[in-house]
Design a protein around this motif. Structure first.
Motif, PDB file in Angstrom:
ATOM      1  N   VAL A   1      40.553 -37.754 -13.360  1.00  0.00           N
ATOM      2  CA  VAL A   1      40.433 -36.305 -13.619  1.00  0.00           C
ATOM      3  C   VAL A   1      38.655 -35.843 -13.666  1.00  0.00           C
ATOM      4  O   VAL A   1      38.136 -36.764 -13.994  1.00  0.00           O
ATOM      5  CB  VAL A   1      40.867 -35.866 -15.030  1.00  0.00           C
ATOM      6  N   GLY A   2      38.493 -34.686 -13.474  1.00  0.00           N
ATOM      7  CA  GLY A   2      37.064 -34.299 -13.715  1.00  0.00           C
ATOM      8  C   GLY A   2      36.974 -32.883 -13.984  1.00  0.00           C
ATOM      9  O   GLY A   2      37.867 -32.092 -13.949  1.00  0.00           O
ATOM     10  N   GLU A   3      36.031 -32.669 -14.866  1.00  0.00           N
ATOM     11  CA  GLU A   3      35.741 -31.381 -15.511  1.00  0.00           C
ATOM     12  C   GLU A   3      34.874 -30.533 -14.586  1.00  0.00           C
ATOM     13  O   GLU A   3      33.797 -30.849 -14.007  1.00  0.00           O
ATOM     14  CB  GLU A   3      34.915 -31.432 -16.965  1.00  0.00           C
ATOM     15  N   VAL A   4      35.551 -29.125 -14.546  1.00  0.00           N
ATOM     16  CA  VAL A   4      34.608 -27.977 -13.812  1.00  0.00           C
ATOM     17  C   VAL A   4      34.518 -26.975 -14.530  1.00  0.00           C
ATOM     18  O   VAL A   4      35.550 -26.388 -15.287  1.00  0.00           O
ATOM     19  CB  VAL A   4      35.545 -27.842 -12.385  1.00  0.00           C
ATOM     20  N   GLU A   5      33.304 -26.249 -14.322  1.00  0.00           N
ATOM     21  CA  GLU A   5      33.425 -24.913 -15.312  1.00  0.00           C
ATOM     22  C   GLU A   5      34.295 -23.936 -14.573  1.00  0.00           C
ATOM     23  O   GLU A   5      34.367 -23.799 -13.350  1.00  0.00           O
ATOM     24  CB  GLU A   5      31.753 -24.503 -14.892  1.00  0.00           C
TER      25      GLU A   5
ATOM     26  N   VAL B   1      43.999 -28.257  -9.937  1.00  0.00           N
ATOM     27  CA  VAL B   1      43.760 -27.959 -11.316  1.00  0.00           C
ATOM     28  C   VAL B   1      44.996 -28.129 -12.215  1.00  0.00           C
ATOM     29  O   VAL B   1      46.125 -27.849 -11.916  1.00  0.00           O
ATOM     30  CB  VAL B   1      43.263 -26.437 -11.385  1.00  0.00           C
ATOM     31  N   LEU B   2      44.772 -28.728 -13.216  1.00  0.00           N
ATOM     32  CA  LEU B   2      45.957 -29.002 -14.302  1.00  0.00           C
ATOM     33  C   LEU B   2      46.104 -27.680 -15.079  1.00  0.00           C
ATOM     34  O   LEU B   2      45.054 -27.072 -15.470  1.00  0.00           O
ATOM     35  CB  LEU B   2      45.404 -30.267 -15.167  1.00  0.00           C
TER      36      LEU B   2
ATOM     37  N   VAL C   1      32.678 -26.844 -25.319  1.00  0.00           N
ATOM     38  CA  VAL C   1      32.531 -26.009 -24.065  1.00  0.00           C
ATOM     39  C   VAL C   1      33.710 -25.307 -23.929  1.00  0.00           C
ATOM     40  O   VAL C   1      34.411 -25.821 -23.268  1.00  0.00           O
ATOM     41  CB  VAL C   1      31.526 -26.746 -22.929  1.00  0.00           C
ATOM     42  N   PRO C   2      33.953 -24.027 -23.909  1.00  0.00           N
ATOM     43  CA  PRO C   2      34.957 -23.348 -23.465  1.00  0.00           C
ATOM     44  C   PRO C   2      35.265 -22.950 -22.120  1.00  0.00           C
ATOM     45  O   PRO C   2      34.156 -23.075 -21.268  1.00  0.00           O
ATOM     46  CB  PRO C   2      35.095 -21.992 -24.412  1.00  0.00           C
ATOM     47  N   ALA C   3      36.364 -22.720 -21.843  1.00  0.00           N
ATOM     48  CA  ALA C   3      36.789 -22.281 -20.283  1.00  0.00           C
ATOM     49  C   ALA C   3      36.267 -23.225 -19.279  1.00  0.00           C
ATOM     50  O   ALA C   3      35.571 -22.815 -18.215  1.00  0.00           O
ATOM     51  CB  ALA C   3      36.241 -20.816 -20.290  1.00  0.00           C
ATOM     52  N   LEU C   4      36.740 -24.396 -19.357  1.00  0.00           N
ATOM     53  CA  LEU C   4      36.439 -25.569 -18.137  1.00  0.00           C
ATOM     54  C   LEU C   4      37.790 -25.757 -17.497  1.00  0.00           C
ATOM     55  O   LEU C   4      38.769 -25.505 -18.333  1.00  0.00           O
ATOM     56  CB  LEU C   4      35.841 -26.728 -18.883  1.00  0.00           C
ATOM     57  N   LEU C   5      37.894 -26.041 -16.554  1.00  0.00           N
ATOM     58  CA  LEU C   5      39.003 -26.621 -15.892  1.00  0.00           C
ATOM     59  C   LEU C   5      39.085 -28.077 -15.738  1.00  0.00           C
ATOM     60  O   LEU C   5      38.033 -28.648 -15.507  1.00  0.00           O
ATOM     61  CB  LEU C   5      39.188 -26.003 -14.262  1.00  0.00           C
TER      62      LEU C   5
END
Length: 173
Positions: free
Chosen positions: A62-66, A94-95, A111-115
């Motif tokens: 997995v990876g984090e994306v704004e 996207v999960l 940090v809110p609202a990440l994918l």
């Protein structure tokens, strides 16, 4: 870490992290310098890293994306829309989770609202979902490790509840 190469020095561990029993790897802080973006360096870096990570046989990478609807881009940190398109070209989906980046240490700001995106298990794999139990274990451990505890707040409950079934759905970016 992977075994040493047959000839030469041992290879460093892949640049991902995650609890070993969950078999989920998180891509950490992957970025290309502003003047170097768009030249194929990122693609080569990610595809090589994914090959290394897949050799470890994780269930999920997995990876984090704004989230582009909630975060703006900058020259220093890049464009969330472009980053999401880049990962999508590599097959990431996207999960379906209300994800946020954990705080850095006890009391650290989240940090809110990440994918949270999932990379395919193979170069040509097409997946519609991922197993929930190891993903939930990873999410709980990541929160615990990052924040020093597993908080009992609404955002944490929503996140872990979304990974509480048998599978977590993947959606197109």
């Amino acid at each position: 870490p992977p075994p040493p190469a047959p000839h030469g020095p041992p290879r460093p561990p892949p640049a991902g992290a995650g609890p070993p029993d969950a078999r989920v790897l998180l891509v950490l802080y992957l970025a290309i310098a502003p003047g170097r973006r768009g030249g194929g360096v990122g693609r080569r870096l990610v595809t090589t890293a994914l090959d290394d990570w897949r050799a470890l046989d994780p269930l999920v990478v997995v990876g984090e994306v704004e989230h582009p609807a909630h975060h703006t881009g900058s020259e220093a940190h890049g464009d969330p829309v472009a980053r999401l398109r880049f990962y999508a070209r590599l097959g990431a989906r996207v999960l379906a989770l209300p994800y946020f980046q954990p705080g850095d240490g006890p009391g650290g700001e989240r940090v809110p609202a990440l994918l949270l995106v999932s990379f395919p298990r193979g170069p040509h794999a097409a997946e519609d979902d991922v197993p929930a139990a190891p993903l939930r274990a990873f999410l709980a451990e990541n929160l615990r490790e990052s924040e020093g505890t597993l908080a009992d707040d609404a955002a944490t409950r929503r996140l872990l509840d979304a990974a509480g079934g048998d599978r977590v759905r993947l959606v197109d970016p």
